[in-house]
Design a protein around this motif. Structure first.
Motif, PDB file in Angstrom:
ATOM      1  N   ASP A   1       0.795  -1.223   0.000  1.00 57.54           N
ATOM      2  CA  ASP A   1       0.000   0.000   0.000  1.00 57.54           C
ATOM      3  C   ASP A   1       0.830   1.276   0.000  1.00 57.54           C
ATOM      4  O   ASP A   1       0.296   2.363   0.207  1.00 57.54           O
ATOM      5  CB  ASP A   1      -0.938   0.011   1.218  1.00 57.54           C
ATOM      6  CG  ASP A   1      -1.935  -1.131   1.170  1.00 57.54           C
ATOM      7  OD1 ASP A   1      -2.282  -1.557   0.049  1.00 57.54           O
ATOM      8  OD2 ASP A   1      -2.359  -1.598   2.242  1.00 57.54           O
ATOM      9  N   GLN A   2       2.119   1.168  -0.226  1.00 55.86           N
ATOM     10  CA  GLN A   2       2.982   2.340  -0.210  1.00 55.86           C
ATOM     11  C   GLN A   2       2.676   3.232  -1.410  1.00 55.86           C
ATOM     12  O   GLN A   2       2.598   2.775  -2.544  1.00 55.86           O
ATOM     13  CB  GLN A   2       4.450   1.928  -0.224  1.00 55.86           C
ATOM     14  CG  GLN A   2       5.412   3.080  -0.108  1.00 55.86           C
ATOM     15  CD  GLN A   2       6.859   2.626  -0.042  1.00 55.86           C
ATOM     16  OE1 GLN A   2       7.148   1.435   0.041  1.00 55.86           O
ATOM     17  NE2 GLN A   2       7.771   3.569  -0.079  1.00 55.86           N
TER      18      GLN A   2
ATOM     19  N   GLU B   1       5.908   8.315  -1.113  1.00 53.41           N
ATOM     20  CA  GLU B   1       6.049   7.998   0.311  1.00 53.41           C
ATOM     21  C   GLU B   1       7.386   7.311   0.578  1.00 53.41           C
ATOM     22  O   GLU B   1       7.766   6.386  -0.132  1.00 53.41           O
ATOM     23  CB  GLU B   1       4.885   7.089   0.726  1.00 53.41           C
ATOM     24  CG  GLU B   1       4.665   6.955   2.178  1.00 53.41           C
ATOM     25  CD  GLU B   1       3.357   6.247   2.481  1.00 53.41           C
ATOM     26  OE1 GLU B   1       2.768   6.564   3.512  1.00 53.41           O
ATOM     27  OE2 GLU B   1       2.929   5.377   1.701  1.00 53.41           O
TER      28      GLU B   1
ATOM     29  N   ARG C   1       2.632   8.757   7.217  1.00 59.10           N
ATOM     30  CA  ARG C   1       1.687   8.031   8.073  1.00 59.10           C
ATOM     31  C   ARG C   1       2.367   6.966   8.928  1.00 59.10           C
ATOM     32  O   ARG C   1       3.510   6.596   8.687  1.00 59.10           O
ATOM     33  CB  ARG C   1       0.580   7.419   7.230  1.00 59.10           C
ATOM     34  CG  ARG C   1       1.082   6.485   6.159  1.00 59.10           C
ATOM     35  CD  ARG C   1      -0.002   6.180   5.139  1.00 59.10           C
ATOM     36  NE  ARG C   1       0.556   5.421   4.036  1.00 59.10           N
ATOM     37  CZ  ARG C   1      -0.033   4.394   3.459  1.00 59.10           C
ATOM     38  NH1 ARG C   1      -1.220   3.992   3.883  1.00 59.10           N
ATOM     39  NH2 ARG C   1       0.528   3.772   2.465  1.00 59.10           N
TER      40      ARG C   1
ATOM     41  N   ILE D   1       1.606   3.088  10.159  1.00 59.13           N
ATOM     42  CA  ILE D   1       0.801   1.937   9.775  1.00 59.13           C
ATOM     43  C   ILE D   1       1.093   0.793  10.729  1.00 59.13           C
ATOM     44  O   ILE D   1       2.243   0.422  10.936  1.00 59.13           O
ATOM     45  CB  ILE D   1       1.115   1.498   8.331  1.00 59.13           C
ATOM     46  CG1 ILE D   1       0.899   2.678   7.383  1.00 59.13           C
ATOM     47  CG2 ILE D   1       0.258   0.311   7.926  1.00 59.13           C
ATOM     48  CD1 ILE D   1       1.673   2.572   6.112  1.00 59.13           C
TER      49      ILE D   1
ATOM     50  N   VAL E   1      -5.307  -3.761   9.771  1.00 56.49           N
ATOM     51  CA  VAL E   1      -4.408  -2.662   9.451  1.00 56.49           C
ATOM     52  C   VAL E   1      -4.979  -1.379  10.040  1.00 56.49           C
ATOM     53  O   VAL E   1      -6.151  -1.079   9.867  1.00 56.49           O
ATOM     54  CB  VAL E   1      -4.237  -2.513   7.919  1.00 56.49           C
ATOM     55  CG1 VAL E   1      -3.346  -1.328   7.589  1.00 56.49           C
ATOM     56  CG2 VAL E   1      -3.681  -3.788   7.308  1.00 56.49           C
TER      57      VAL E   1
ATOM     58  N   ASP F   1      -4.133   2.701   9.978  1.00 51.05           N
ATOM     59  CA  ASP F   1      -3.385   3.691   9.195  1.00 51.05           C
ATOM     60  C   ASP F   1      -3.701   5.076   9.760  1.00 51.05           C
ATOM     61  O   ASP F   1      -4.837   5.526   9.697  1.00 51.05           O
ATOM     62  CB  ASP F   1      -3.810   3.588   7.733  1.00 51.05           C
ATOM     63  CG  ASP F   1      -2.934   4.382   6.797  1.00 51.05           C
ATOM     64  OD1 ASP F   1      -2.351   5.394   7.230  1.00 51.05           O
ATOM     65  OD2 ASP F   1      -2.848   3.999   5.617  1.00 51.05           O
TER      66      ASP F   1
END
Length: 182
Positions: free
Chosen positions: A8-9, A13, A88, A90, A102, A104
């Motif tokens: 999910d990067q 980022e 963020r 995580i 998860v 976030d």
């Protein structure tokens, strides 16, 4: 395009810190896993005339059974990870083989980061609890290896990213009261 460290990067980022819980969280699996070899040699211990073949065969089967019993604990530890990026925080928590959750949280939502080491076992083995206060509520992470170092690094990352987070509530209250006086 830079290398992605997790699925999910986002493209812009950057991963700044990755950490896990202390290996102590696998203690139940380790105890269950150590029972396997003990059970495997019981037939040869009861009837020694069976010979070394039964002993080593039972030991091998017991070790295999112990590994099977230990495997879910290792999976839960290894795949539960905390990732801090420049945007963020995580928390990925693996619960068993087929359940993952998860959390976030944007770094700008973090208000405070504190830690606690409570008791003899936590002090001796070097693990504790990280408590993050956010605008959405509190995030409590138990059994973190070296919580003081993790807290210090988290605060440094927050400061470097321009987020004002205080480690102590009294400092936040004092700063906000000074701003209201101006």
């Amino acid at each position: 395009m830079p290398h992605k460290y997790f699925d999910d990067q986002m493209d812009d980022e950057e991963v700044l810190m990755v950490f896990r819980k202390h290996p102590i969280v696998m203690r139940v699996g380790l105890v269950l896993g150590s029972i396997g070899p003990l059970l495997g040699v019981i037939p040869a211990a009861i009837k020694p005339e069976l010979g070394f073949g039964w002993f080593f065969g039972g030991l091998a089967l017991g070790v295999l059974g112990g590994l099977i019993l230990f495997f879910p604990s290792w999976i839960a530890w290894y795949y539960s990870v905390f990732i801090v990026t420049n945007q963020r925080f995580i928390q990925i928590t693996q619960k068993g083989l087929f359940h993952r959750s998860v959390v976030d949280i944007g770094l700008s939502q973090v208000q405070m980061v504190n830690y606690e080491v409570a008791g003899f076992q936590q002090t001796l083995l070097g693990f504790g609890t990280i408590m993050m206060q956010t605008y959405m509520g509190d995030l409590v992470i138990h059994d973190i290896h070296h919580p003081a170092k993790v807290q210090k690094k988290l605060l440094k990352i927050l400061r470097d990213e321009g987020v004002i987070a205080n480690a102590y509530p009294a400092v936040a209250d004092k700063d906000s009261s000074e701003e209201h006086e101006r």
